[in-house]
Scaffold this motif. Structure first.
Motif, short mmCIF file in Angstrom:
data_model
loop_
_atom_site.label_atom_id
_atom_site.label_comp_id
_atom_site.label_asym_id
_atom_site.label_seq_id
_atom_site.Cartn_x
_atom_site.Cartn_y
_atom_site.Cartn_z
N LYS A 292 0.81 -1.22 0.00
CA LYS A 292 0.00 0.00 0.00
C LYS A 292 0.85 1.27 0.00
O LYS A 292 0.33 2.36 0.17
CB LYS A 292 -0.94 0.00 1.20
CG LYS A 292 -2.00 -1.09 1.14
CD LYS A 292 -2.87 -1.06 2.38
CE LYS A 292 -3.86 -2.21 2.39
NZ LYS A 292 -4.49 -2.35 3.72
N GLY A 293 2.16 1.11 -0.14
CA GLY A 293 3.02 2.30 -0.25
C GLY A 293 3.78 2.64 1.01
O GLY A 293 3.90 1.84 1.95
N LYS A 294 4.25 3.86 1.05
CA LYS A 294 5.19 4.34 2.06
C LYS A 294 4.79 4.06 3.50
O LYS A 294 5.59 3.64 4.33
CB LYS A 294 5.38 5.85 1.85
CG LYS A 294 6.05 6.61 2.98
CD LYS A 294 6.23 8.06 2.61
CE LYS A 294 6.77 8.87 3.77
NZ LYS A 294 7.16 10.23 3.39
N TRP A 295 3.51 4.30 3.83
CA TRP A 295 3.07 4.20 5.22
C TRP A 295 2.75 2.77 5.64
O TRP A 295 2.47 2.51 6.81
CB TRP A 295 1.85 5.09 5.46
CG TRP A 295 2.10 6.53 5.10
CD1 TRP A 295 1.60 7.20 4.02
CD2 TRP A 295 2.92 7.47 5.79
NE1 TRP A 295 2.07 8.49 4.00
CE2 TRP A 295 2.87 8.70 5.08
CE3 TRP A 295 3.71 7.41 6.96
CZ2 TRP A 295 3.56 9.84 5.48
CZ3 TRP A 295 4.40 8.55 7.36
CH2 TRP A 295 4.32 9.74 6.63
N ASP A 403 -6.24 2.75 13.61
CA ASP A 403 -6.31 3.39 14.93
C ASP A 403 -5.13 4.36 15.08
O ASP A 403 -4.14 4.30 14.36
CB ASP A 403 -6.35 2.36 16.06
CG ASP A 403 -5.01 1.66 16.29
OD1 ASP A 403 -4.11 1.83 15.46
OD2 ASP A 403 -4.90 0.95 17.29
N HIS A 404 -5.29 5.27 16.03
CA HIS A 404 -4.33 6.35 16.24
C HIS A 404 -2.91 5.82 16.42
O HIS A 404 -1.97 6.30 15.77
CB HIS A 404 -4.76 7.18 17.45
CG HIS A 404 -3.72 8.12 17.95
ND1 HIS A 404 -3.47 9.33 17.33
CD2 HIS A 404 -2.84 8.03 18.99
CE1 HIS A 404 -2.48 9.95 17.97
NE2 HIS A 404 -2.09 9.19 18.96
N GLN A 405 -2.74 4.80 17.26
CA GLN A 405 -1.39 4.32 17.58
C GLN A 405 -0.70 3.70 16.36
O GLN A 405 0.49 3.89 16.14
CB GLN A 405 -1.42 3.32 18.74
CG GLN A 405 -0.10 3.22 19.51
CD GLN A 405 0.55 4.57 19.80
OE1 GLN A 405 -0.08 5.51 20.28
NE2 GLN A 405 1.82 4.71 19.43
N GLN A 406 -1.47 2.99 15.57
CA GLN A 406 -0.92 2.36 14.36
C GLN A 406 -0.44 3.44 13.37
O GLN A 406 0.63 3.31 12.76
CB GLN A 406 -2.00 1.49 13.72
CG GLN A 406 -1.55 0.68 12.53
CD GLN A 406 -2.73 -0.05 11.87
OE1 GLN A 406 -3.77 -0.28 12.49
NE2 GLN A 406 -2.57 -0.40 10.62
N ILE A 407 -1.25 4.50 13.22
CA ILE A 407 -0.87 5.59 12.32
C ILE A 407 0.38 6.29 12.84
O ILE A 407 1.31 6.59 12.08
CB ILE A 407 -2.02 6.61 12.17
CG1 ILE A 407 -3.28 5.93 11.63
CG2 ILE A 407 -1.61 7.74 11.24
CD1 ILE A 407 -4.52 6.80 11.72
N MET A 408 0.41 6.54 14.16
CA MET A 408 1.57 7.20 14.75
C MET A 408 2.84 6.38 14.56
O MET A 408 3.92 6.92 14.31
CB MET A 408 1.34 7.49 16.24
CG MET A 408 0.27 8.52 16.53
SD MET A 408 0.48 10.11 15.69
CE MET A 408 1.91 10.76 16.55
N GLU A 409 2.71 5.07 14.63
CA GLU A 409 3.89 4.20 14.46
C GLU A 409 4.47 4.38 13.05
O GLU A 409 5.68 4.44 12.88
CB GLU A 409 3.48 2.73 14.69
CG GLU A 409 4.59 1.83 15.20
CD GLU A 409 5.34 2.39 16.40
OE1 GLU A 409 6.58 2.39 16.33
OE2 GLU A 409 4.72 2.81 17.39
#
Length: 561
Positions: A292-295, A403-409
């Motif tokens: 899915k790319g960079k993230w 979820d917020h934590q996954q995105i922040m990681e």
């Protein structure tokens, strides 16, 4: 192979906003850079690449330019720029500027005129299209998330922006656009600058008709990318640029080119092609991205890493020229990404530097890399400033499976602000970057990692970089020798040779946090050896036929046949 000063140079990239603040407003500036030139001279730098300092509303930190011939107010004045250039040249250093001509700011006079009416002469400087059944003209996506089209109420049409909606794409099909760009380039070259790093320069030619794009291109790029990366007229435009401008000056050029492969790079950088000196390719920094790319984070496959570098080293050998980098203003910090920024911070930072500086190509050091600056983990999304991070967060937080934590990681690992925290000069407030409040927070580890401490410590990462650069100036083989990978199947060790005439170098690198066993292939014959550099204490007389390398150990030997 033809010798050139730009092949023999070591480049240092400065992100002006985060380098050094001279007036206490929390933003780095030109005078701040001038004040630190002696530091860069001591390191041994030949060329400084300055990220954009032009007038800009700062939607994308200066990559949205509203006036190509003026200096951003926050950075100072044209007199400050002239002084900086003069002081660099007095110290024997050259200046390479950023050229951002795929797009302008929507606050540039050209775009203001273009959006004023459909029959304005500047209208055709950009891409305007009517919608289709109340929808965007095509399905292209912005690199910064969302649609690549923005509706303009006044003229009831959409304009194309491959990046932020405040960065409308220039229409290079229009001869007048190209002439404006060439005149701007001459303006800066006549001031005495020494080259250009060209931002996403392989995006400037779009496929006519702007057709709908495939959703996935090589699993990495957004919809539409196959119709604007390396487009049909890109070589025509670059050869015209070379003929009109570049060939008339003794300068260096490097083009940032997402989606370029080795065969394309041969065309862009071929010595008889009259285009560019080198490209920034992205293959090695895409290896830890998922489908899915960079993230979409995934572990780096070490064998893919070795294969990628080897492919580029051999592919451009004798044909074009490589740029060598592991981080920049758009990438996370290399010691955090490819090394170990905790237990083996110093060892892995030195090992990665050894790896890069002994390859064939021109090495690029990103500010703070020579100190081993690391990624940062800010507590709150509100501490982040980068438009790409903030757009992605807004988009992902709305998805039910995010979820917020996954995105922040993902942000902690890949976010561009990892590279944009202020330069860590000393252990005083804000790392000595500013006497005011910095525009973005300083990495809290500035008390342990800073220039003042490393300048006085002979065993520091800074002094190791200094030695690497000195070696490059002393040994032609480091610049011009051919590269050959050895032990391709080893799971922890990246080892290669460089050869120039009768000379040979052996570079041995342990990319692991464990001890690793190295055995010299029998075909590498030598009568004597000299240890050029290592990041651990090594007895230079020890045998090299069989070695147990310590975690992240690096050794370079000169072999005498």
């Amino acid at each position: 192979m033809e010798k050139s000063w730009w092949k023999e140079s070591v480049v240092y990239q400065i992100y002006p906003r985060s380098f050094n603040d001279s007036n206490g407003d929390g933003i780095g500036d030109l005078k701040g850079i001038t004040n630190k030139l002696d530091y860069l001279k001591e390191l041994g730098i030949d060329v400084i690449w300055l990220s954009p300092v032009y007038q800009s509303p700062n939607d994308d930190n200066g990559y949205d330019i509203s006036d190509y011939r003026a200096i951003m107010d926050e950075f100072g004045t044209m007199a400050d720029f002239d002084e900086l250039l003069s002081e660099m040249h007095q110290r024997g250093m050259k200046l390479m500027m950023d050229l951002v001509v795929n797009h302008t700011s929507d606050e540039h006079e050209w775009f203001k005129q273009a959006r004023s009416s459909k029959d304005n002469p500047y209208r055709d400087y950009y891409y305007w299209r009517p919608g289709k059944n109340g929808q965007e003209p095509n399905n292209w996506e912005s690199v910064f998330s969302g649609s690549a089209w923005e509706y303009d109420e006044k003229t009831e049409e959409y304009y194309l922006h491959l990046f932020s909606k405040k960065q409308p794409d220039l229409n290079w099909e229009n001869r007048k656009v190209r002439e404006e760009v060439y005149e701007t380039m001459k303006f800066w070259l006549d001031k005495g600058i020494d080259g250009f790093r060209m931002d996403v320069i392989n995006f400037i030619s779009k496929v006519p008709g702007l057709p709908n794009g495939e959703k996935i291109l090589g699993k990495k790029y957004v919809s539409g990318a196959n119709f604007y990366m390396n487009g049909p007229k890109i070589h025509e435009y670059l050869q015209e640029m070379n003929q009109e401008v570049l060939a008339k000056y003794d300068i260096m050029t490097v083009g940032e080119m997402p989606g370029v492969d080795v065969e394309m790079a041969k065309q862009y950088t071929g010595e008889n092609r009259n285009e560019l000196n080198m490209v920034f390719q992205f293959e090695h920094v895409d290896l830890d991205s998922g489908p899915k790319g960079k993230w979409d984070l995934k572990d780096l496959n070490f064998h893919d890493f070795k294969a990628s570098f080897t492919k580029w080293q051999k592919g451009l050998e004798g044909v074009g020229w490589n740029s060598l980098y592991l981080n920049n203003h758009d990438q996370p910090r290399m010691v955090s990404r490819f090394g170990d920024d905790k237990e083996y911070w110093k060892e892995s930072a030195k090992m990665l530097a050894t790896f890069l500086h002994f390859l064939q190509g021109t090495p690029y050091i990103y500010q703070g890399e020579e100190l081993g600056m690391t990624n940062v983990r800010f507590d709150s999304i509100d501490d982040y400033k980068d438009i790409e991070i903030l757009n992605m967060y807004k988009e992902k937080i709305g998805e039910s499976d995010s979820d917020h934590q996954q995105i922040m990681e993902s942000i902690y690992v890949k976010g561009r602000d990892n590279a944009r925290t202020p330069m860590q000069w000393n252990d005083e407030n804000h790392g000595g970057f500013t006497s005011g409040t910095p525009w973005i927070k300083v990495n809290p580890n500035y008390k342990e990692i800073n220039a003042k401490q490393q300048l006085t410590d002979e065993d520091s990462i800074f002094h190791y970089y200094k030695k690497l650069i000195q070696l490059r100036k002393q040994h032609d083989i480091i610049v011009y020798g051919t590269y050959d990978l050895i032990l391709p199947d080893h799971n922890e060790i990246f080892a290669y040779t460089r050869t120039l005439g009768e000379e040979k170098l052996l570079i041995i690198l342990n990319f692991s946090k464990e001890n690793s066993f190295f055995e010299l292939p029998k075909e590498i014959q030598f009568s004597n050896k000299e240890l050029l550099i290592s990041n651990y204490e090594v007895n230079p007389t020890d045998s090299i036929e069989k070695i147990t390398l310590l975690p992240f150990e690096a050794r370079v030997y000169k072999l005498f046949i």
